[in-house]
Design an enzyme around this catalytic site. Structure first.
Site: not given
Length: 511
Positions: A54, A84, A196, A280, A283, A337, A423
Site C-alpha cells: 500500500y 493534497h 500522513n 466562589y 475562595r 495517523f 475514511e
C-alpha cells in the site's frame, strides 16, 4: 544555541518551542540515521522485487487497488503532494509552521517510515536556514493525519508552492535557492510519509499548551492580587483543606496563593473582620485553577507521547541482520495517523481554559461592581460619574468569555466521511487546534483586563501594601501600564499587558 539532535524518541515540548520560536538548529542523530537507512533498504528491496504494498506500489485511499510500477512511482510522489496541497484560509504562523517541520522530521527519525535520510536532512535544513512553507490552516479533518497542511510543507520541499519571508509570500523555489537548498526528487513511499501524520494539529496544540501553562501560573498571581484588593481571606487556602482532597493541581494553586499573600499588609488590616468566607471566584481558585492545571498535565502527557510517535502509514519494521541488498522487514498498514488522541486533548484544553477565563471575568466583576467591591470606587474610576473607569473593560471581558463558550464546544465529537467512504470516521483535530488558538488569545486578553483592574484596585487601597510577591507582580503590570487617574483609551494597555503575560513576566512573581 547548541544544536538539537533528533532521533524520534526524546523530543521535549520545550525543545519544540526552542526550534519553532528561538530558531534552535536541528540535526539528525547519527544512531537515528542508521535506523532510517535500514528501514529505507526494506522499501528499496520491495520496489526492486516489484511486490505489492500500500502507497508504495499502489495508489492511496480509495485508489489503493490501483497498481503503480516503474517510473510511475516517482510520478505518483509528485502527484500525491500536488493533489493534497488543497488548504485554504489563514496560514499557520511562522512558529507553528516551523514546529510542524520539526515534528514531521522527528517522527520520520524513528526509522519506521522508510524514507531516505535526505528527506530528514532537508527538513532540518529548512529549519536551520529559515525556509518556512506557506501552510493554509484549513482543509484537514485529522484522519489520515493533517493531509492538506503537511502537503503544503512537502510542496515547498520539492520546490513548488510558496514560502513565507516574514509575512510576504514568495515562490518556494526562490526561497530554497536563496537558502542554497536543492529541491528534492521524492522516491517511493516518501510522499505518503511526508503528508500522513498529526503534525499540523500537534504543532498548533503544542505551542498552545505551552502558552496555557504560562496562563495558569499567571492566573494564580492575578487572582491573588484581586483577592487582596477585595479584602478577601486566605483561610480557604489552608494546606489542610487541600490535603483532604489531594488533587495535585488544586494543592499547587493553593500553595501558590498562600505564597502570593504571605506578608500582605492588606490582609492583616482586616483579619478580625466579621466576614467568614468569600465568593466562589475568590475562595475556589484552588479548585478551579487546580482543575485546569490537572487538565494541562493530562494534555502534556498525550502530546509528549505524540511528538515521539510514528504516525504515518504504512510503517516499516526491519528484521535484524543481513545486508542492505537482502534487507527484510514487514510493511504494515494501520491507522496511527488518526488524530483522535490529540483531538480529545485539544478540546479538553479548550474547555479548561474557558473556565480560567470565566472565573477571571467574575473576579473582575467584583472589582468594578460597587455592590461587591468592598468599598472600592465604582468601576475603579477616580471621580466616578465624570469618569467611567473599568465599566466597559468588564463588558469586553464578558464578550471574550462568552465567545470562549462557543469555541469550547468540542470539535472531536464531530465526524464527516471522506475519500469515497474509505475514511469514514475522522477526528477533526485540526479544527480543535485552531479554535484552541482563539481560546488562548481570549483568555490571555480577559486576564490582561483583570490584571489592569487589580493593579488599579491596589492603588486605591494604598498606603496599605500587598505582599512582596504581589508588589512584584503589581510592578510588572505598572511597567507597561500607568495608573488610570482619569478616563483614557485602554486597548493599548490591554495589548501590552497581554504581551507581558505571554512572556511569563507576571508569573515570575511566583518564583
Amino acid at each position: 544555541m547548541k544544536a538539537l539532535h533528533i532521533n524520534g524518541n526524546d523530543l521535549t515540548l520545550e525543545a519544540v518551542r526552542e526550534v519553532a520560536v528561538e530558531r534552535r538548529p536541528v540535526l539528525l542523530d547519527p544512531d537515528a540515521r542508521e535506523a532510517v537507512r535500514r528501514a529505507r533498504a526494506v522499501v528499496d528491496a520491495l520496489v526492486a522485487g516489484n511486490k505489492v504494498s500500500y502507497a508504495i506500489t499502489t495508489g492511496v485511499g480509495k485508489l489503493s487497488d490501483v497498481r503503480i510500477a516503474g517510473e510511475q512511482i516517482r510520478e505518483m510522489q509528485v502527484n500525491l503532494v500536488r493533489s493534497h496541497a488543497v488548504g485554504v484560509g489563514e496560514p499557520l504562523s511562522i512558529s507553528e509552521a516551523r514546529a510542524m517541520i520539526l515534528l514531521r522530521a522527528n517522527s520520520l527519525s524513528k526509522g519506521f517510515s522508510g524514507v531516505r535520510t535526505e528527506i530528514i536532512d532537508a527538513l532540518c535544513e529548512m529549519l536551520n536556514r529559515g525556509v518556512t512553507p506557506f501552510v493554509p490552516s484549513q482543509g484537514s479533518v485529522g484522519a489520515s493525519g493533517d493531509l492538506a497542511p503537511l502537503a503544503h510543507l512537502a510542496l515547498a520541499l520539492i520546490g513548488e508552492g510558496e514560502c513565507l519571508d516574514e509575512k510576504v509570500r514568495i515562490p518556494a523555489g526562490e526561497a530554497l535557492r536563496r537558502a542554497q537548498i536543492q529541491p528534492l526528487k521524492l522516491e517511493a513511499k516518501e510522499a505518503i510519509s511526508l503528508i500522513n501524520g498529526t503534525q499540523g494539529m500537534l504543532a498548533v496544540g503544542t505551542l498552545a499548551l505551552l502558552a496555557a501553562e504560562t496562563l495558569v501560573d499567571t492566573a494564580d498571581v492575578i487572582g491573588s492580587l484581586s483577592l487582596d484588593a477585595l479584602k478577601g481571606t486566605d483561610a480557604a487556602f489552608d494546606e489542610r483543606i487541600h490535603q483532604a482532597r489531594p488533587h495535585l493541581g488544586q494543592m499547587k494553586t493553593a500553595a501558590n496563593l498562600r505564597r502570593m499573600l504571605e506578608g500582605s499588609e492588606i490582609r492583616e488590616s482586616h483579619r478580625d473582620c466579621g466576614r467568614v468566607q468569600d465568593a466562589y471566584s475568590l475562595r475556589c481558585m484552588p479548585q478551579v485553577h487546580g482543575a485546569v492545571r490537572d487538565t494541562l498535565a493530562h494534555c502534556r502527557e498525550v502530546m509528549e507521547i505524540e511528538v515521539n510517535s510514528s504516525v504515518d502509514n504504512p510503517l516499516v519494521f526491519v528484521k535484524q541482520g543481513g545486508s542492505d541488498a537482502e534487507a527484510e522487514g514487514d510493511i504494515i498498514s494501520g491507522g496511527n495517523f488518526h488524530g483522535q488522541p490529540v483531538a480529545f486533548a485539544l478540546d479538553f484544553l479548550g474547555i479548561a481554559l474557558s473556565a480560567l477565563a470565566g472565573i477571571s471575568e467574575r473576579r473582575l466583576e467584583r472589582l468594578v461592581n460597587p455592590a461587591l467591591s468592598e468599598g472600592l470606587p465604582p468601576f475603579l474610576a477616580a471621580g466616578a460619574g465624570l469618569n467611567s473607569g473599568f465599566m466597559m473593560p468588564q463588558v469586553t471581558a464578558a464578550a471574550l468569555v462568552s465567545e470562549n463558550k462557543i469555541f469550547a464546544h468540542p470539535a472531536s465529537v464531530d465526524s464527516i466521511t471522506t475519500s469515497g467512504n474509505k475514511e469514514d470516521y475522522v477526528s477533526m483535530g485540526m479544527a480543535a487546534s485552531l479554535k484552541l488558538k482563539r481560546i488562548i488569545e481570549n483568555t490571555r486578553n480577559a486576564m490582561a483586563i483583570e490584571a489592569m483592574a487589580a493593579a488599579q484596585a491596589l492603588d486605591f487601597v494604598a498606603p496599605l501594601k500587598t505582599s512582596k510577591r504581589g508588589q512584584a507582580a503589581h510592578a510588572a503590570i505598572r511597567s507597561v501600564c500607568a495608573t488610570m487617574d482619569k478616563d483614557r483609551v485602554m486597548y493599548q494597555d490591554f495589548a501590552r499587558i497581554a504581551e507581558l503575560i505571554a512572556s511569563g513576566k507576571v508569573a515570575e512573581a511566583l518564583r
